[in-house]
Design a protein around this motif. Structure first.
Motif, PDB file in Angstrom:
ATOM      1  N   GLN A  27       0.886  -1.159   0.000  1.00 45.42           N
ATOM      2  CA  GLN A  27       0.000   0.000   0.000  1.00 45.42           C
ATOM      3  C   GLN A  27       0.930   1.217   0.000  1.00 45.42           C
ATOM      4  O   GLN A  27       1.657   1.445   0.972  1.00 45.42           O
ATOM      5  N   VAL A  28       0.918   1.953  -1.115  1.00 44.55           N
ATOM      6  CA  VAL A  28       1.819   3.089  -1.287  1.00 44.55           C
ATOM      7  C   VAL A  28       1.003   4.375  -1.281  1.00 44.55           C
ATOM      8  O   VAL A  28       0.014   4.489  -2.008  1.00 44.55           O
ATOM      9  N   THR A  29       1.424   5.334  -0.455  1.00 47.66           N
ATOM     10  CA  THR A  29       0.763   6.621  -0.358  1.00 47.66           C
ATOM     11  C   THR A  29       1.764   7.709  -0.727  1.00 47.66           C
ATOM     12  O   THR A  29       2.868   7.754  -0.170  1.00 47.66           O
ATOM     13  N   ASP A  30       1.373   8.544  -1.690  1.00 44.15           N
ATOM     14  CA  ASP A  30       2.218   9.666  -2.093  1.00 44.15           C
ATOM     15  C   ASP A  30       1.323  10.804  -2.545  1.00 44.15           C
ATOM     16  O   ASP A  30       0.115  10.633  -2.678  1.00 44.15           O
ATOM     17  N   GLY A  31       1.908  11.956  -2.797  1.00 40.85           N
ATOM     18  CA  GLY A  31       1.128  13.138  -3.159  1.00 40.85           C
ATOM     19  C   GLY A  31       0.583  13.129  -4.572  1.00 40.85           C
ATOM     20  O   GLY A  31      -0.380  13.825  -4.875  1.00 40.85           O
ATOM     21  N   GLY A  32       1.213  12.384  -5.483  1.00 43.86           N
ATOM     22  CA  GLY A  32       0.755  12.327  -6.866  1.00 43.86           C
ATOM     23  C   GLY A  32       1.285  13.437  -7.749  1.00 43.86           C
ATOM     24  O   GLY A  32       1.253  13.330  -8.965  1.00 43.86           O
ATOM     25  N   THR A  33       1.773  14.528  -7.132  1.00 45.51           N
ATOM     26  CA  THR A  33       2.353  15.627  -7.906  1.00 45.51           C
ATOM     27  C   THR A  33       3.602  16.134  -7.197  1.00 45.51           C
ATOM     28  O   THR A  33       3.740  15.988  -5.979  1.00 45.51           O
ATOM     29  N   ILE A  34       4.485  16.722  -7.971  1.00 53.22           N
ATOM     30  CA  ILE A  34       5.674  17.369  -7.432  1.00 53.22           C
ATOM     31  C   ILE A  34       5.853  18.691  -8.176  1.00 53.22           C
ATOM     32  O   ILE A  34       5.693  18.743  -9.396  1.00 53.22           O
ATOM     33  N   ALA A  35       6.126  19.753  -7.442  1.00 50.50           N
ATOM     34  CA  ALA A  35       6.302  21.072  -8.050  1.00 50.50           C
ATOM     35  C   ALA A  35       7.700  21.181  -8.657  1.00 50.50           C
ATOM     36  O   ALA A  35       8.641  20.519  -8.218  1.00 50.50           O
ATOM     37  N   VAL A  43       7.238   9.444   0.092  1.00 49.98           N
ATOM     38  CA  VAL A  43       6.392   8.284  -0.197  1.00 49.98           C
ATOM     39  C   VAL A  43       6.295   7.442   1.071  1.00 49.98           C
ATOM     40  O   VAL A  43       7.297   7.225   1.759  1.00 49.98           O
ATOM     41  N   GLN A  44       5.079   6.970   1.389  1.00 54.17           N
ATOM     42  CA  GLN A  44       4.884   6.072   2.528  1.00 54.17           C
ATOM     43  C   GLN A  44       4.553   4.685   1.995  1.00 54.17           C
ATOM     44  O   GLN A  44       3.706   4.539   1.113  1.00 54.17           O
ATOM     45  N   VAL A  45       5.222   3.668   2.532  1.00 53.56           N
ATOM     46  CA  VAL A  45       5.031   2.294   2.075  1.00 53.56           C
ATOM     47  C   VAL A  45       4.612   1.424   3.256  1.00 53.56           C
ATOM     48  O   VAL A  45       5.301   1.363   4.279  1.00 53.56           O
ATOM     49  N   ASN A  46       3.452   0.737   3.105  1.00 51.34           N
ATOM     50  CA  ASN A  46       2.932  -0.181   4.122  1.00 51.34           C
ATOM     51  C   ASN A  46       2.652  -1.537   3.504  1.00 51.34           C
ATOM     52  O   ASN A  46       2.402  -1.652   2.297  1.00 51.34           O
ATOM     53  N   LYS A  47       2.680  -2.552   4.360  1.00 52.69           N
ATOM     54  CA  LYS A  47       2.313  -3.916   3.972  1.00 52.69           C
ATOM     55  C   LYS A  47       1.383  -4.427   5.061  1.00 52.69           C
ATOM     56  O   LYS A  47       1.763  -4.479   6.232  1.00 52.69           O
ATOM     57  N   GLY A  49      -0.961  -2.942   6.495  1.00 53.31           N
ATOM     58  CA  GLY A  49      -1.181  -1.906   7.493  1.00 53.31           C
ATOM     59  C   GLY A  49       0.030  -1.551   8.329  1.00 53.31           C
ATOM     60  O   GLY A  49      -0.029  -0.642   9.140  1.00 53.31           O
ATOM     61  N   SER A  50       1.154  -2.262   8.141  1.00 57.21           N
ATOM     62  CA  SER A  50       2.367  -1.979   8.910  1.00 57.21           C
ATOM     63  C   SER A  50       3.426  -1.352   8.013  1.00 57.21           C
ATOM     64  O   SER A  50       3.541  -1.715   6.838  1.00 57.21           O
ATOM     65  N   PRO A  51       4.251  -0.435   8.557  1.00 56.88           N
ATOM     66  CA  PRO A  51       5.298   0.194   7.756  1.00 56.88           C
ATOM     67  C   PRO A  51       6.325  -0.825   7.244  1.00 56.88           C
ATOM     68  O   PRO A  51       6.639  -1.792   7.931  1.00 56.88           O
ATOM     69  N   VAL A  52       6.809  -0.584   6.040  1.00 60.31           N
ATOM     70  CA  VAL A  52       7.832  -1.441   5.437  1.00 60.31           C
ATOM     71  C   VAL A  52       9.170  -0.721   5.522  1.00 60.31           C
ATOM     72  O   VAL A  52       9.306   0.404   5.050  1.00 60.31           O
ATOM     73  N   SER A  53      10.149  -1.366   6.116  1.00 59.07           N
ATOM     74  CA  SER A  53      11.495  -0.812   6.224  1.00 59.07           C
ATOM     75  C   SER A  53      12.379  -1.414   5.129  1.00 59.07           C
ATOM     76  O   SER A  53      12.309  -2.612   4.868  1.00 59.07           O
ATOM     77  N   GLY A  54      13.194  -0.579   4.476  1.00 63.44           N
ATOM     78  CA  GLY A  54      14.157  -1.079   3.495  1.00 63.44           C
ATOM     79  C   GLY A  54      13.627  -1.248   2.085  1.00 63.44           C
ATOM     80  O   GLY A  54      14.325  -1.802   1.238  1.00 63.44           O
ATOM     81  N   ALA A  55      12.416  -0.777   1.802  1.00 61.05           N
ATOM     82  CA  ALA A  55      11.914  -0.831   0.422  1.00 61.05           C
ATOM     83  C   ALA A  55      12.635   0.223  -0.415  1.00 61.05           C
ATOM     84  O   ALA A  55      12.965   1.306   0.080  1.00 61.05           O
ATOM     85  N   GLY A  75       8.409   3.535   7.517  1.00 60.99           N
ATOM     86  CA  GLY A  75       7.801   3.283   6.208  1.00 60.99           C
ATOM     87  C   GLY A  75       7.880   4.455   5.244  1.00 60.99           C
ATOM     88  O   GLY A  75       7.383   4.369   4.122  1.00 60.99           O
ATOM     89  N   TYR A  76       8.505   5.545   5.651  1.00 62.93           N
ATOM     90  CA  TYR A  76       8.614   6.726   4.792  1.00 62.93           C
ATOM     91  C   TYR A  76       9.958   6.758   4.068  1.00 62.93           C
ATOM     92  O   TYR A  76      10.997   6.429   4.642  1.00 62.93           O
ATOM     93  N   ALA A  77       9.917   7.173   2.802  1.00 59.91           N
ATOM     94  CA  ALA A  77      11.127   7.429   2.025  1.00 59.91           C
ATOM     95  C   ALA A  77      11.050   8.865   1.540  1.00 59.91           C
ATOM     96  O   ALA A  77      10.011   9.315   1.047  1.00 59.91           O
TER      97      ALA A  77
END
Length: 170
Positions: A27-35, A43-47, A49-55, A75-77
């Motif tokens: 489950q990847v959450t990001d803003g979808g746009t960059i100025a 980017v936030q990465v979960n598996k 419902g838990s954060p993923v480390s090292g993706a 889970g944040y990069a």
């Protein structure tokens, strides 16, 4: 070439990640746009419902831009990335035991965005060099720099600075 292909067929590509069980869906959450003036993309990465480390999170643009970062324990990069112009950027998230996630991010903004599109070195006729297209020790070369506007606005009065590294001279 034939033996190289047989090696890959018989032994496999050493760079390919092998799954020993079904890969986990992300489950990847990001803003979808960059100025255009941004330099970090989060980017936030979960598996499950838990954060993923090292993706591994990568952003790749069509003008040669590239950014990569690993997710932390939360889970944040925070990917260092500066778009050279408007358009779409490829977002990829991958890791061991994880199904690869791919999406697009849109670079948005207004105004101009100047970037170096090409460089060239002339060490041939009219210069002191060996015509190999590289600046070598003791050569006098011509340096060409191509610039492009990746933004939507007009740029005027553009000025550049050339910095010399220690040990070299202009």
């Amino acid at each position: 070439v034939r033996w190289k292909m047989l090696t890959y067929i018989l032994l496999g590509d050493p760079a390919i990640r092998l799954w020993v069980k079904d890969p986990a869906t992300l489950q990847v959450t990001d803003g979808g746009t960059i100025a255009l003036n941004d330099s970090l993309y989060t980017v936030q990465v979960n598996k499950s419902g838990s954060p993923v480390s090292g993706a591994v999170v990568t952003l790749v643009g069509d003008r040669g831009e590239y950014g990569v970062a690993l997710t932390g324990a939360d889970g944040y990069a925070h990917v260092p990335y500066r778009p050279k112009g408007l358009g779409w950027i490829d977002l990829t998230v991958s890791g061991d035991g994880l199904k690869v996630y791919q999406d697009s991010v849109q670079a948005t903004g207004s105004g101009g965005r100047l970037y170096v599109s090409s460089t060239s070195i002339n060490d041939g006729v009219g210069w002191i060099g060996n015509s190999d297209g590289q600046a070598g020790w003791g050569e006098r070369v011509g340096l060409g720099v191509g610039l492009k506007n990746g933004g939507s606005g007009t740029l005027t009065s553009v000025v550049g600075n050339l910095t010399v590294v220690p040990g070299c001279s202009l």
